[in-house]
Design a protein around this motif. Structure first.
Motif, short mmCIF file in Angstrom:
data_model
loop_
_atom_site.label_atom_id
_atom_site.label_comp_id
_atom_site.label_asym_id
_atom_site.label_seq_id
_atom_site.Cartn_x
_atom_site.Cartn_y
_atom_site.Cartn_z
N TYR A 38 -8.49 6.39 -7.94
CA TYR A 38 -7.82 7.25 -8.83
C TYR A 38 -7.05 6.48 -10.13
N PHE A 39 -6.64 7.00 -10.90
CA PHE A 39 -5.99 6.43 -12.22
C PHE A 39 -4.63 6.71 -12.31
N TYR A 40 -4.10 7.62 -11.77
CA TYR A 40 -2.53 8.07 -12.11
C TYR A 40 -2.12 8.47 -10.85
N LYS A 94 3.72 -1.88 -11.74
CA LYS A 94 4.81 -2.18 -11.75
C LYS A 94 5.87 -2.11 -10.74
N ALA A 95 5.90 -0.71 -10.18
CA ALA A 95 6.78 -0.57 -8.92
C ALA A 95 6.37 -1.53 -7.79
N SER A 103 -4.31 -0.22 -9.65
CA SER A 103 -3.73 -0.88 -10.81
C SER A 103 -3.93 -0.37 -12.07
N HIS A 104 -4.65 0.54 -12.18
CA HIS A 104 -4.75 1.50 -13.28
C HIS A 104 -3.54 2.00 -14.20
N ASP A 105 -2.72 2.39 -12.99
CA ASP A 105 -1.34 2.99 -13.46
C ASP A 105 -0.48 2.02 -13.65
N SER A 137 9.61 -1.73 -5.34
CA SER A 137 9.90 -0.18 -5.20
C SER A 137 9.07 0.76 -4.71
N ARG A 138 9.14 1.42 -3.74
CA ARG A 138 8.34 2.68 -3.58
C ARG A 138 8.42 3.90 -4.43
N ASN A 139 9.45 3.82 -5.19
CA ASN A 139 9.42 5.01 -6.20
C ASN A 139 8.56 4.91 -7.43
N SER A 140 7.53 5.38 -7.52
CA SER A 140 6.69 5.20 -8.53
C SER A 140 6.20 6.82 -9.07
#
Length: 97
Positions: free
Chosen positions: A27-29, A88-89, A81-83, A94-97
């Motif tokens: 997946y990308f997003y 960064k999260a 890693s595409h997103d 952080s688990r908040n992505s």
């Protein structure tokens, strides 16, 4: 994780905090794995369609990853890693992505 590109694979690492699963290009997003409101941007959806080698397999694997991310969210940290925001999260812990 067949379907996206030939030879596509994910990488799972058992960490002290649980499993970390890099889903590669499955997946990308980040919102493709959302529990309640699963979605993808039109541009990224089109790109995935252009790159896929086996649509049925790709969508099946995305569904399996989505189920894993929803049913085992406390045990498995799924990322792509595409997103850039998701990556960064992950880098920041952080688990908040």
């Amino acid at each position: 994780m067949v379907g996206h590109t030939r030879g596509h694979a994910g990488i799972a690492i058992n960490t002290p905090d649980g499993w970390l699963l890099h889903a590669g290009d499955a997946y990308f997003y980040r919102h493709e794995m959302d529990a309640a409101n699963r979605r993808c941007t039109p541009g990224l959806r089109a790109y995935q369609w252009m790159m896929e080698v086996d649509r049925k397999a790709r969508l099946l694997n995305q569904g399996r990853l989505h189920a894993l991310s929803v049913q085992h969210s406390k045990d498995v940290r799924l990322f792509c890693s595409h997103d850039a925001i998701e990556l960064k999260a992950l880098a920041g812990g952080s688990r908040n992505s």
